[in-house]
Structures are given as C-alpha cells and as structure tokens.
Design a protein around this motif. Structure first.
Motif, PDB file in Angstrom:
ATOM      1  N   PRO A 299       0.872  -1.108  -0.022  1.00 54.49           N
ATOM      2  CA  PRO A 299      -0.309   0.044  -0.053  1.00 54.49           C
ATOM      3  C   PRO A 299       0.818   1.188  -0.041  1.00 54.49           C
ATOM      4  O   PRO A 299       1.960   1.311   0.657  1.00 54.49           O
ATOM      5  CB  PRO A 299      -0.728  -0.238   1.337  1.00 54.49           C
ATOM      6  CG  PRO A 299       0.017  -1.092   2.166  1.00 54.49           C
ATOM      7  CD  PRO A 299       0.823  -1.817   1.239  1.00 54.49           C
ATOM      8  N   GLY A 300       0.367   2.171  -0.596  1.00 54.41           N
ATOM      9  CA  GLY A 300       1.265   3.492  -0.619  1.00 54.41           C
ATOM     10  C   GLY A 300       0.987   4.287  -1.911  1.00 54.41           C
ATOM     11  O   GLY A 300       0.262   3.787  -2.749  1.00 54.41           O
ATOM     12  N   GLY A 301       1.598   5.264  -2.147  1.00 57.09           N
ATOM     13  CA  GLY A 301       1.436   6.054  -3.390  1.00 57.09           C
ATOM     14  C   GLY A 301       2.426   5.621  -4.489  1.00 57.09           C
ATOM     15  O   GLY A 301       2.963   4.321  -4.677  1.00 57.09           O
ATOM     16  N   PHE A 302       2.508   6.480  -5.693  1.00 53.42           N
ATOM     17  CA  PHE A 302       3.161   5.803  -6.772  1.00 53.42           C
ATOM     18  C   PHE A 302       4.746   5.541  -6.613  1.00 53.42           C
ATOM     19  O   PHE A 302       5.145   4.763  -7.066  1.00 53.42           O
ATOM     20  CB  PHE A 302       3.223   6.881  -7.950  1.00 53.42           C
ATOM     21  CG  PHE A 302       3.895   6.851  -9.192  1.00 53.42           C
ATOM     22  CD1 PHE A 302       3.254   5.778  -9.926  1.00 53.42           C
ATOM     23  CD2 PHE A 302       4.871   7.092  -9.512  1.00 53.42           C
ATOM     24  CE1 PHE A 302       4.001   5.538 -11.351  1.00 53.42           C
ATOM     25  CE2 PHE A 302       5.918   6.850 -10.560  1.00 53.42           C
ATOM     26  CZ  PHE A 302       5.312   6.220 -11.528  1.00 53.42           C
ATOM     27  N   VAL A 303       5.442   6.401  -5.837  1.00 55.22           N
ATOM     28  CA  VAL A 303       6.805   6.222  -5.658  1.00 55.22           C
ATOM     29  C   VAL A 303       7.174   4.863  -4.750  1.00 55.22           C
ATOM     30  O   VAL A 303       8.083   4.141  -5.236  1.00 55.22           O
ATOM     31  CB  VAL A 303       7.413   7.380  -4.760  1.00 55.22           C
ATOM     32  CG1 VAL A 303       8.946   7.277  -4.472  1.00 55.22           C
ATOM     33  CG2 VAL A 303       7.150   8.773  -5.432  1.00 55.22           C
ATOM     34  N   VAL A 304       6.420   4.636  -3.663  1.00 55.87           N
ATOM     35  CA  VAL A 304       6.500   3.410  -3.245  1.00 55.87           C
ATOM     36  C   VAL A 304       6.487   2.253  -3.962  1.00 55.87           C
ATOM     37  O   VAL A 304       7.058   1.283  -4.073  1.00 55.87           O
ATOM     38  CB  VAL A 304       5.654   3.423  -1.662  1.00 55.87           C
ATOM     39  CG1 VAL A 304       5.522   1.853  -1.046  1.00 55.87           C
ATOM     40  CG2 VAL A 304       5.785   4.410  -0.959  1.00 55.87           C
ATOM     41  N   LYS A 305       5.315   1.958  -4.727  1.00 61.39           N
ATOM     42  CA  LYS A 305       4.942   0.980  -5.609  1.00 61.39           C
ATOM     43  C   LYS A 305       6.002   0.912  -6.920  1.00 61.39           C
ATOM     44  O   LYS A 305       6.485  -0.097  -7.066  1.00 61.39           O
ATOM     45  CB  LYS A 305       3.665   1.254  -6.311  1.00 61.39           C
ATOM     46  CG  LYS A 305       2.641   1.070  -5.303  1.00 61.39           C
ATOM     47  CD  LYS A 305       1.133   1.064  -5.736  1.00 61.39           C
ATOM     48  CE  LYS A 305      -0.105   0.896  -4.884  1.00 61.39           C
ATOM     49  NZ  LYS A 305      -1.328   1.116  -5.419  1.00 61.39           N
ATOM     50  N   ALA A 306       6.447   2.102  -7.011  1.00 56.73           N
ATOM     51  CA  ALA A 306       7.622   1.992  -8.298  1.00 56.73           C
ATOM     52  C   ALA A 306       8.835   1.463  -7.808  1.00 56.73           C
ATOM     53  O   ALA A 306       9.496   0.771  -8.696  1.00 56.73           O
ATOM     54  CB  ALA A 306       7.747   3.541  -8.831  1.00 56.73           C
ATOM     55  N   ARG A 307       9.335   1.787  -6.624  1.00 56.85           N
ATOM     56  CA  ARG A 307      10.509   1.091  -5.988  1.00 56.85           C
ATOM     57  C   ARG A 307      10.336  -0.574  -5.935  1.00 56.85           C
ATOM     58  O   ARG A 307      11.278  -1.091  -6.315  1.00 56.85           O
ATOM     59  CB  ARG A 307      10.727   1.697  -4.783  1.00 56.85           C
ATOM     60  CG  ARG A 307      11.216   2.965  -4.519  1.00 56.85           C
ATOM     61  CD  ARG A 307      11.120   3.587  -2.976  1.00 56.85           C
ATOM     62  NE  ARG A 307      11.678   4.906  -3.136  1.00 56.85           N
ATOM     63  CZ  ARG A 307      11.764   5.804  -1.819  1.00 56.85           C
ATOM     64  NH1 ARG A 307      11.217   5.093  -0.710  1.00 56.85           N
ATOM     65  NH2 ARG A 307      12.229   6.995  -1.845  1.00 56.85           N
ATOM     66  N   VAL A 308       9.082  -1.040  -5.416  1.00 55.47           N
ATOM     67  CA  VAL A 308       8.985  -2.431  -5.601  1.00 55.47           C
ATOM     68  C   VAL A 308       9.132  -2.642  -7.059  1.00 55.47           C
ATOM     69  O   VAL A 308       9.783  -3.954  -7.374  1.00 55.47           O
ATOM     70  CB  VAL A 308       7.552  -2.639  -4.832  1.00 55.47           C
ATOM     71  CG1 VAL A 308       7.368  -4.303  -4.940  1.00 55.47           C
ATOM     72  CG2 VAL A 308       7.745  -2.301  -3.471  1.00 55.47           C
ATOM     73  N   VAL A 309       8.266  -2.162  -8.049  1.00 54.20           N
ATOM     74  CA  VAL A 309       8.505  -2.760  -9.399  1.00 54.20           C
ATOM     75  C   VAL A 309       9.848  -2.655  -9.687  1.00 54.20           C
ATOM     76  O   VAL A 309      10.194  -3.624 -10.599  1.00 54.20           O
ATOM     77  CB  VAL A 309       7.665  -1.982 -10.168  1.00 54.20           C
ATOM     78  CG1 VAL A 309       7.681  -2.094 -11.752  1.00 54.20           C
ATOM     79  CG2 VAL A 309       6.028  -2.099  -9.810  1.00 54.20           C
ATOM     80  N   LEU A 310      10.380  -1.707  -9.831  1.00 53.10           N
ATOM     81  CA  LEU A 310      11.954  -1.640 -10.310  1.00 53.10           C
ATOM     82  C   LEU A 310      12.832  -2.612  -9.437  1.00 53.10           C
ATOM     83  O   LEU A 310      13.928  -2.978 -10.215  1.00 53.10           O
ATOM     84  CB  LEU A 310      12.381  -0.017 -10.002  1.00 53.10           C
ATOM     85  CG  LEU A 310      11.834   1.028 -10.768  1.00 53.10           C
ATOM     86  CD1 LEU A 310      12.420   2.378 -10.513  1.00 53.10           C
ATOM     87  CD2 LEU A 310      11.900   0.702 -12.282  1.00 53.10           C
ATOM     88  N   ALA A 311      12.640  -2.930  -8.258  1.00 46.94           N
ATOM     89  CA  ALA A 311      13.610  -3.921  -7.716  1.00 46.94           C
ATOM     90  C   ALA A 311      12.984  -5.162  -7.741  1.00 46.94           C
ATOM     91  O   ALA A 311      13.891  -6.303  -7.358  1.00 46.94           O
ATOM     92  CB  ALA A 311      13.317  -3.609  -5.969  1.00 46.94           C
ATOM     93  N   ASP A 312      12.019  -5.533  -8.691  1.00 44.78           N
ATOM     94  CA  ASP A 312      11.567  -6.814  -8.842  1.00 44.78           C
ATOM     95  C   ASP A 312      12.144  -7.240 -10.067  1.00 44.78           C
ATOM     96  O   ASP A 312      12.209  -6.723 -11.106  1.00 44.78           O
ATOM     97  CB  ASP A 312      10.258  -6.778  -9.172  1.00 44.78           C
ATOM     98  CG  ASP A 312       9.536  -8.316  -9.247  1.00 44.78           C
ATOM     99  OD1 ASP A 312      10.502  -9.132  -9.302  1.00 44.78           O
ATOM    100  OD2 ASP A 312       8.062  -8.464  -9.166  1.00 44.78           O
TER     101      ASP A 312
END
Length: 393
Positions: free
Chosen positions: A78-91
């Motif tokens: 849960p969270g905003g765009f930046v939080v989710k983007a970090r998870v996506v980029l680290a995947d």
C-alpha cells in the motif's frame, strides 16, 4: 497432446507477437522520454500491458507443458506511486519481462508461422501432425525460461528470504527478552522485594506488636499470591501451559472460549506439529482473535485448523490456520505491530500470512507453515471437530 489446441495457441501467439513489437517500441519511447517526465506516464501504462500479455503466455506455457508456471511478481505494498515504483523496479521479474518483450516476437513469429504453414499446405499436413507438439513445447520452454524463475533461482530467493527473516526473528527475540526482563523487574521482582521487607518488619515486630506482625504477614501472603500470578503471566507469554498440555487445538479452543464474540472451531489435524511451529501458530491465532475483539465489531468468528499432507516445498505438508469474522472489514496488517510480529514468527519457519479484508467484511486471515505432523497420543484428532466455543455475552 491436442494439436488443434496447440495450433490455436500458435495463432494467438502470432497475433500477440505483433502486439509485443508495438509494446517494445512503447518501452523504448517511454525510456527515452523519462528525462522530461512524460516517459513515466508511458512506462506506467506499458508495465501492466506487459504483465498481462506475459501472464497469457504463462497460461499457455503451463497448459502446453502440463506444469504450473506461477506468476512470480512481488506484491505491491500500500502507498503512493513512488512506493510502488520502487518495488516494481527492484523486482527482477520486471527486467526479465522487459528482455522477453524484445526477443519473444521473433520466436513467436517464426514458430507460429511454421506451424500454420505446415497445417495449410496439404503436402505438409503429416509434418504438422508430428512437428506441432515439439515446436509448441519448445516455445513453451522458451517462455518459461524468461517468465518464471528456475529451481536454482527459487532456492537463492528462499535462502535470501530466510536470511532476512532470521535477522528479524533475532531482533524480535531480543525485544522479547527485554520485555520479559521489564515484566520480571516491574512485576514479580518488585512484589518479592516488598514481600522480603514485610517479612523483615514482621520479624522485628513479633515481640513488641504481635497484631502489627500478623498484619505484615498477611500482607506478605497477598504479595506472594500476586507475585505467583505475575510469574504465571510471564510464563504464559513464553509458552502457555495449555499449549503443552492440550496441543494446538485445545489451546486455541481455550482462548476462543474467553472471547465475548461467539467463535466456531473446526479442527482437522491428525497429529501435533513441532512445538516451535505450534507456538508460532498459536500466538498468531491469539493475535487475530484479539484484533477481532478490539476492532472488528463482528457478531461471529470462526477458526479452521487443517493440515495438507505433502503440500509444502519440502514435501512435508502445510499447517493452515484460517481465522475469519463477519465484522466491518478493512483490516490492514501493516498498520500495527501485532500482525507484523505474527509475520516475523511465521517467517522463521518459512511460513506466510495473508489477509483478505474488503470493506464491509468478511475478514479472513490465513496462516500457513510448512511442517509435518507427529503422533498425538491420548487423543484422536483425525476426525473433523466443529465446536461453538462461546455464546453471546
């Protein structure tokens, strides 16, 4: 193997190959325009499209090979765009998908066109019959290579996850030791000090003021009872006696009986799990029940304890506890420390916790731990048991 079905996959993959070519161009353009921020919007749209098409190929590969090809993406927090983007980029799977986008169209076009040409030409129809299965199987292996982790990669990820969970458990254990130290210092130790002082004053007052001495002895007796209660409370926090005596089913039933909300208990266990696993699941269920009592506004709750033989990664089965309620829903496991503590406990045994809690309910918390069951002497837990544990207060 159904050759017509495989040919249908070839047709679908031929069409999707041209879609992937367009998608590859979108990725290139979006990447080039990131410097002026417009590219972020383009990439934000390209990502779900890529994952959707990749999942279609995972499904076709799984059906072709007769083996599961799971969706391996990391869950978005849960969270905003930046939080989710970090998870996506680290995947890592994000980058594997991206590499697949650029090479899959070539493979898809070549294999699909070859299958269709063999089918449409009368002379080559026999070749279509014999070559379609190996061609489509090779295509499925190609997709699985990019779109799923290998066994070695899964083992590396598991080692990494266990390393991280072990560090969290060590920190949690240190915190638990500090808590026990505080409980003993502020509770039982303080009462024992008061007990010693009362007995000393009673000894000094025996000859001169017997009544005063008797009162001090009476106070000392009360302090002793309170100290014993504090010690029992500390012991229950470490390993509840009811868990050792009656096992997981009996211990869960005991805490359910103390609930103001009626709780139904369904137990389907053919034995007892290892003691550490039993303790972790017990405290997890206890935390879920405490949250139901404090936050859910539920009129009814239920607990299911089952063991699925041979369902774990190690082939020893999975112990599953499901705690549900018909309350207001909207539970967020990351909002408090209690459920995070449950996750850390379970992670130490390669276990997981999942929460489904839509607004309006119901809420379902599922705890799963890979383990085998031992013998459960003195009781027959193999048959299902459904027990309403309490009535409305």
């Amino acid at each position: 193997m159904d050759r017509l079905r495989l040919t249908g996959y070839a047709v679908a993959q031929l069409f999707l190959a041209f879609v992937l070519i367009v998608l590859a161009v979108v990725w290139i353009v979006g990447g080039a325009l990131v410097v002026v921020w417009v590219g972020l919007g383009i990439l934000a749209g390209a990502l779900p499209a890529t994952r959707w098409i990749a999942n279609l190929h995972r499904t076709m590969a799984a059906r072709t090979l007769g083996q599961p090809v799971p969706v391996p993406y990391r869950p978005l927090p849960p969270g905003g765009f930046v939080v989710k983007a970090r998870v996506v980029l680290a995947d890592p799977m994000t980058w594997r998908d991206l590499g697949w986008v650029f090479v899959a169209p070539v493979v898809g076009i070549v294999v699909s066109v070859l299958v269709l040409v063999l089918l449409l030409a009368v002379v080559t129809a026999p070749l279509w019959w014999f070559l379609t299965p190996p061609l489509m199987t090779a295509r499925a292996y190609f997709d699985r290579f990019f779109l799923a982790y290998s066994r070695a990669e899964k083992l590396e990820q598991r080692v990494q996850a266990l390393t991280e969970s072990r560090a969290e458990v060590v920190d949690h254990s240190a915190a638990e030791l500090r808590r026990l130290e505080r409980d003993l210092h502020d509770g039982a130790q303080a009462r024992l000090v008061a007990l010693s002082m009362n007995l000393g004053m009673a000894d000094a007052a025996f000859d001169e003021d017997p009544e005063r001495a008797r009162q001090l002895v009476s106070d000392a007796r009360a302090a002793t009872t309170a100290a014993i209660g504090d010690l029992r409370s500390v012991v229950r926090g470490i390993h509840p006696p009811v868990l050792a005596d009656r096992g997981l089913a009996g211990a869960v039933e005991a805490i359910a009986l103390d609930m103001a909300v009626p709780v139904s208990l369904d137990v389907r266990l053919a034995g007892r799990p290892p003691a550490p696993v039993e303790s972790a699941v017990y405290f997890g269920v206890a935390e879920c029940l405490a949250n139901i009592g404090k936050h859910s506004g539920a009129a009814h709750a239920w607990i299911t304890l089952t063991h699925e033989a041979g369902g774990g990664d190690r082939g020893d089965g999975v112990l599953r506890a499901v705690v549900g309620d018909d309350g207001r829903g909207g539970a967020d496991p990351s909002a408090g420390t209690g459920m995070l503590g449950v996750m850390r406990r379970l992670a130490a045994f390669d276990g997981t916790m999942s929460v489904s809690s839509p607004a309006g309910g119901p809420t379902l918390v599922t705890l799963e731990v890979p383990c085998s069951l031992g013998q459960n002497p003195g009781s027959d837990s193999s048959s299902p048991r459904t027990t309403p544990s309490s009535e409305p207060a």
